[in-house]
Design an enzyme around this catalytic site. Sequence first.
Site, PDB file in Angstrom:
ATOM      1  CB  ALA A 149      10.797   7.601   5.998  1.00 47.31           C
ATOM      2  CD  GLU A 150      10.218   5.671  11.341  1.00 45.35           C
ATOM      3  OE1 GLU A 150      11.142   6.474  11.361  1.00 45.35           O
ATOM      4  OE2 GLU A 150      10.215   4.614  12.003  1.00 45.35           O
ATOM      5  CB  ALA A 151       6.676   0.928   8.449  1.00 51.25           C
ATOM      6  NE  ARG A 152       9.633  -2.247   1.530  1.00 55.33           N
ATOM      7  CZ  ARG A 152      10.725  -2.708   2.104  1.00 55.33           C
ATOM      8  NH1 ARG A 152      10.646  -3.641   3.012  1.00 55.33           N
ATOM      9  NH2 ARG A 152      11.903  -2.247   1.768  1.00 55.33           N
TER      10      ARG A 152
ATOM     11  CG  ASP B   7       3.448  11.512  11.957  1.00 59.76           C
ATOM     12  OD1 ASP B   7       3.648  10.484  11.283  1.00 59.76           O
ATOM     13  OD2 ASP B   7       3.569  12.668  11.506  1.00 59.76           O
TER      14      ASP B   7
ATOM     15  CB  VAL C 272      -0.921   0.010   1.238  1.00 62.06           C
ATOM     16  CG1 VAL C 272      -1.648   1.327   1.364  1.00 62.06           C
ATOM     17  CG2 VAL C 272      -1.921  -1.121   1.147  1.00 62.06           C
ATOM     18  CD  GLN C 273       1.887   5.456   3.188  1.00 58.38           C
ATOM     19  OE1 GLN C 273       0.730   5.311   3.557  1.00 58.38           O
ATOM     20  NE2 GLN C 273       2.741   6.188   3.849  1.00 58.38           N
ATOM     21  CD  GLN C 274       9.500   0.962   0.259  1.00 55.44           C
ATOM     22  OE1 GLN C 274       8.904   0.015  -0.246  1.00 55.44           O
ATOM     23  NE2 GLN C 274      10.764   0.911   0.612  1.00 55.44           N
TER      24      GLN C 274
END
Lengths: 242, 175
Positions: A32-35, A151, A28-30
């Site tokens: 900076a912190e997690a995939r 955040d 779904v998303q890559q």
Amino acid sequence: AEAGGAGPVVAEAEAEAPPPPLPGLQLVQQGAEARIYRGLFLGRAAVAKLRIPKRYRHPALEERLSRRRTAQEARSLLRCRRAGISAPVVYFVDYVTNSIYLEDIVDSITVQDHINSVQRSGSDTSSLLILAEKMGELLARMHDEDLIHGDLTTSNILLRPPTEKLDLVLIDFGLSFISGLPEDKGVDLYVLEKAFLSTHPDTETVFKALLKAYAATSKKSGPVIKRLDEVRLRGRKRSMIG
Amino acid sequence: MDLRHQLELFPDCSVTLLLFNHVKNAAALRKKAMEGSMEGALINPAMIVDPFQILVAANKAVHLHKIGKMKTRTLYAEIIFSLSPNNNISDAFKKFGISDSDTAVLIVLIVDREKTVNLEDIASQVEGQQVSLDELPQLTDTAKVKKMYKVTPQEEKIGTLLDSIVCRMSTKDVL
């Protein structure tokens, strides 16, 4: 020669945690912190958050930080739910890879996307004022639990379908912590304000409505709003410890 | 009649659930389980609201078993322990395991791909009627479950009882 050149690059990528073997897996998303992956987990629509190791960090620090963020996220999600604040259900926490498997809010959209689509379609922005009220109320309840999100952005708040119901869900508690300090709550709101106003042009009135609802809902809002005004005058947040 | 689910993260392990009602030999079964002469985790269905609850417990137990970090001594004991919202092992067995007077039993089996487990063999040891997992909600004691998991009234507004339970099960060791 080309195949040889491609070899080392592929090996580097594979050294990180492989994607979880969930049926219907999609990345779904890559970040900076997690995939972030979507897939079926134990028969349910789930989101798998796999932390991306930062190789520039010392391994001991990396492990500790990763573990702490994962634990904080899990802890905060439980805290939210216990207080009746909508957040995804935690299905499984893997402390080996510091991955977390959560409920997928199917067919949800981020508040960011919603605001963008409302603005683009030239619709009446008064509907956004009601959304802002709901957001203010939600954040007030969160802060009343002494939970700092860490955040806050409009992409970390989801709208459950159908969108018109304005049923909000808070997500991404990786940077969250517990604090009763008006300073921390003020900064939490400041982060949202900056993100809000920079992502969504001409929404000053909308954010004002959010703060109004926040102040009306939270019993401890006075000092928080005061700190928010002070933080605004300071510029970027400064953590004045020591 | 039984429910089977292959664990996605541990593809060589499948979880099988068998539900029995009108059970007459709960005491004998409990003894066999304690002795280790019977395969499976014997669970009190009154404390279970949905098979998903068992899957979450089983997934966690298998994970801990694979990394050698179980809190109990066997995989089946670990499943029962994983169901509990707290870290008291004997309390978990008392509340989630079967007691001598129980008339319904839920048996959870973890089947390894290499091993074959004979379901009829296990079912034959139960003096009762095997029923479909669809009948589980009828056997659930909702009030008891709410009390055990300390579900708050605010929580009930934002999700199902199952949601509250699963959250507590999966995050109990972080607190």
